[in-house]
Design a protein around this motif. Structure first.
Motif, PDB file in Angstrom:
ATOM      1  N   LEU A 191       0.829  -1.213   0.000  1.00  0.00           N
ATOM      2  CA  LEU A 191       0.000   0.000   0.000  1.00  0.00           C
ATOM      3  C   LEU A 191       0.862   1.263   0.000  1.00  0.00           C
ATOM      4  N   HIS A 194       2.921   4.241  -3.635  1.00  0.00           N
ATOM      5  CA  HIS A 194       1.830   5.163  -3.943  1.00  0.00           C
ATOM      6  C   HIS A 194       1.435   5.204  -5.414  1.00  0.00           C
ATOM      7  N   ARG A 197      -1.634   2.692  -7.559  1.00  0.00           N
ATOM      8  CA  ARG A 197      -3.069   2.915  -7.755  1.00  0.00           C
ATOM      9  C   ARG A 197      -3.330   3.798  -8.976  1.00  0.00           C
ATOM     10  N   ALA A 231      -1.322  -6.942  -5.098  1.00  0.00           N
ATOM     11  CA  ALA A 231      -1.785  -5.599  -5.493  1.00  0.00           C
ATOM     12  C   ALA A 231      -3.220  -5.636  -6.008  1.00  0.00           C
ATOM     13  N   THR A 234      -5.321  -5.575  -2.798  1.00  0.00           N
ATOM     14  CA  THR A 234      -5.426  -4.251  -2.169  1.00  0.00           C
ATOM     15  C   THR A 234      -6.250  -3.294  -3.025  1.00  0.00           C
ATOM     16  N   GLN A 236      -5.165  -1.829  -5.654  1.00  0.00           N
ATOM     17  CA  GLN A 236      -4.315  -0.802  -6.275  1.00  0.00           C
ATOM     18  C   GLN A 236      -4.253  -0.958  -7.786  1.00  0.00           C
ATOM     19  N   LEU A 339      -5.270   8.353  -3.417  1.00  0.00           N
ATOM     20  CA  LEU A 339      -3.956   8.386  -2.802  1.00  0.00           C
ATOM     21  C   LEU A 339      -3.915   9.421  -1.693  1.00  0.00           C
ATOM     22  N   GLN A 342      -5.306   8.096   1.387  1.00  0.00           N
ATOM     23  CA  GLN A 342      -4.401   7.103   1.918  1.00  0.00           C
ATOM     24  C   GLN A 342      -3.237   7.766   2.663  1.00  0.00           C
TER      25      GLN A 342
END
Lengths: 344, 280
Positions: A191, A194, A197, A231, A234, A236, A339, A342
């Protein structure tokens, strides 16, 4: 996009606060979202330097080094841009490919696009230094990407070489080889990458030289697949991403089509395609040699095609409504892809 | 009679022939034989710098490098009879080290940036005998290195960067921060052109040369038509290298010089200037 004013804090690189005070760390400052403000900050930096010294007064210019997330966001908000993330184990050929791409533009080897500028020329130059005669190197080598360079971006602006003359900015993030397996093992590390995503392209590398080793080849193959699964889990990456598998150093593979190693590579490629083609916007498989052992030439045409795909293909637009962030003014910046939340 | 004033900038890394060209240009203007060319409209009040450098140039010697700390302002007063125009041209003779340190130190004087806003045209100087890029290790180098005692390559420093990469960044600084007019007329001057081809046997197009040997710079200039309007020339401001000077010495200094404009050879060194000023 906030950034930390403490120089020794890794927040700008991996989103972690050195004082563990998130989300209310007093050292976080907002970052102005336009290119002019980046420039203004550089001017201010120069003026501060000058106040401590005698005339003449100087202005600071852009550093030429890799951009951090905040600086990359400024570009994403101001122009059409593509984000490319490279991943793979240590020495799998990621950095060598980037060095070769820059050399190709320097050597007039790219037909479809013209080089139109870069904010990171110094770091691009540095990539290929140990493969030049001027360095005094005995053999061409590439310096490994350091952990501290996670969440940093090389930048290049390219213009189509046809009548349309569209200009596209490309931001390229190279996941350090040490972090790649850690991201498989630890969700928070994944995660913390960055750019994933927002990535238009995720390019994963398998070292052709390692694939020759019947014992050692299974772990890197497994790590690549596990990284994709991690990934995907998650959220992303997915249908908004173009996925690439690059078999690098393909000059190291045997030439005979029925050789066991070649058959293993084919099986790996097929399995990758079968497993993931439905889960991504598109899937591409390449075999390249960016800096082959002499006398084999590098696979320049394929590398140009790969770079061309980075520029022309995106699946982000189709999925933009699914993950849109209403607070953002820009359609395809990092904030738009959560992002910002996050980071906060 | 149209009367205009224009500030020009000579940009180039060290030893790229900026001062030599300016001195040769001044000489050609004083003795212009081409009716389409720019000719002198009198002497500027202070010509100390030009006259000092010209003594060496007329003798066929290399013009000494510009003083690094003092940026001499040189001035030319010219007229263009074909368009009934007079112009007063000024340009600081900035040392190549000044530009090199912009790349390595990533800063420039505020006063320099302020002057850029007034610049009407930009000369970018490249020594045609230099390589635009660093050379990739090849098979011949590998064979050579087998006998070498060197064990380690030297670490990269900004000074080691390819010359074309430095020039691209210098031009990015100008277009992003300089507040210059857009597009800014820019001529690339490939100096020491006599090392590329002979005056009597011309066969190399300067633009093609730039595209092949300084490709990154060529692409950058042509991919940014919003920022730069570009033309490329080859120039021999001494007529030849040191070895050729003995044979050239029987010619008057302004007859030794030559310029390559596309496929054409000319003695009129004012062509790039006319193009920058729109007097073609």
């Amino acid at each position: 996009m906030p950034r930390c004013k403490k120089q020794d804090c890794p927040y700008d690189r991996n989103g972690k606060c050195i004082e563990n005070l998130l989300p209310n760390c007093p050292n976080l400052v907002s970052d102005a979202p336009v290119l002019e403000n980046l420039v203004a900050a550089e001017v201010q930096k120069g003026s501060e330097l000058d106040s401590r010294s005698s005339v003449p007064q100087y202005e600071v210019l852009h550093s030429g080094k890799k951009l951090n997330v905040a600086e990359a966001t400024v570009i994403l908000q101001s122009r059409p841009a593509q984000v490319v993330v490279l991943g793979g184990m240590v020495e799998s050929g990621k950095t060598t490919l980037l060095a070769r791409v820059f050399e190709m533009f320097q050597n007039n080897c790219v037909a479809m696009h013209r080089f139109a500028g870069s904010r990171t020329l110094a770091d691009f130059e540095k990539l290929g230094w140990h493969a030049t005669m001027e360095s005094g190197a005995v053999l061409p080598t590439t310096v490994r990407t350091d952990r501290s360079e996670n969440n940093t971006f090389l930048h290049m602006r390219l213009r189509e070489n046809n009548g349309l003359r569209t200009t596209t900015d490309v931001l390229i993030s190279d996941i350090p080889g040490e972090i790649f397996p850690e991201a498989v093992a630890d969700e928070s590390v994944c995660l913390g990458i960055h750019a994933l995503r927002r990535a238009d392209h995720l390019v994963l590398f398998l070292d052709g030289a390692v694939l020759r080793d019947t014992h050692d080849r299974h772990d890197p193959c497994g790590k690549v697949i596990d990284f994709v699964l991690r990934a995907l889990q998650t959220g992303q990456i997915g249908l908004h991403t173009a996925l690439h598998l690059v078999i690098s150093k393909c000059d190291m593979l045997p030439k005979e089509a029925d050789n066991g190693i070649v058959l293993f590579v084919k099986t790996t490629e097929k399995s990758f395609r079968d497993q993931f083609s439905e889960r991504f916007g598109s899937l591409h498989i390449w075999r390249i040699a960016a800096r082959p052992v002499h006398p084999e030439p590098p696979t320049l045409e394929l590398i140009e095609k790969l770079v061309g795909t980075w520029i022309t293909t995106t699946h982000q637009k189709q999925h933009i409504e699914l993950i849109a962030n209403q607070q953002s003014n820009s359609a395809r910046d990092f904030c738009r892809f959560r992002l910002k939340e996050q980071l906060l | 009679m149209n009367v205009t004033t224009a500030e020009l900038l000579f940009l180039g890394l060290p030893e790229t022939g900026k001062t030599t060209f300016f001195v040769a240009l001044d000489e050609v203007i004083q003795r212009q034989a081409d009716k389409h060319g720019l000719s002198s409209d009198g002497f500027a009040a202070n010509r100390t710098f030009i006259e000092g450098a010209k003594r060496l140039w007329r003798a066929g010697k290399s013009v000494q490098r510009t003083n690094q700390t003092a940026n001499e302002i040189v001035e030319l007063r010219v007229q263009h009879l074909a368009t009934n125009t007079k112009a007063r041209l000024t340009a600081p003779d900035v040392s190549g080290e000044f530009f090199d340190s912009q790349w390595t130190d990533r800063k420039w004087p505020v006063s320099y940036r302020e002057r850029l806003a007034a610049v009407r045209g930009l000369f970018v100087f490249i020594n045609a005998a230099n390589n635009g890029r660093n050379s990739e290790i090849n098979a011949a180098w590998l064979n050579h290195q087998e006998n070498s005692t060197a064990t380690q390559s030297k670490p990269w420093t900004p000074a080691d960067a390819a010359k074309q990469v430095k020039l691209v960044d210098l031009l990015q600084f100008v277009s992003e921060r300089g507040q210059t007019q857009k597009p800014l007329p820019l001529v690339v001057m490939l100096s020491a052109w006599d090392l590329v081809e002979l005056e009597k046997e011309p066969h190399v197009n300067p633009d093609k040369f730039l595209e092949q040997d300084w490709s990154l710079l060529h692409q950058f200039l042509n991919a940014n038509p919003e920022n730069f309007k570009v033309r490329v020339y080859g120039v021999s401001a001494r007529g030849g290298n040191d070895e050729a000077q003995a044979a050239l010495s029987h010619l008057n200094p302004h007859e030794r010089v030559w310029l390559k404009d596309g496929d054409e050879v000319t003695k009129d060194l004012t062509r790039p200037l006319r193009w920058l000023l729109g007097l073609v």
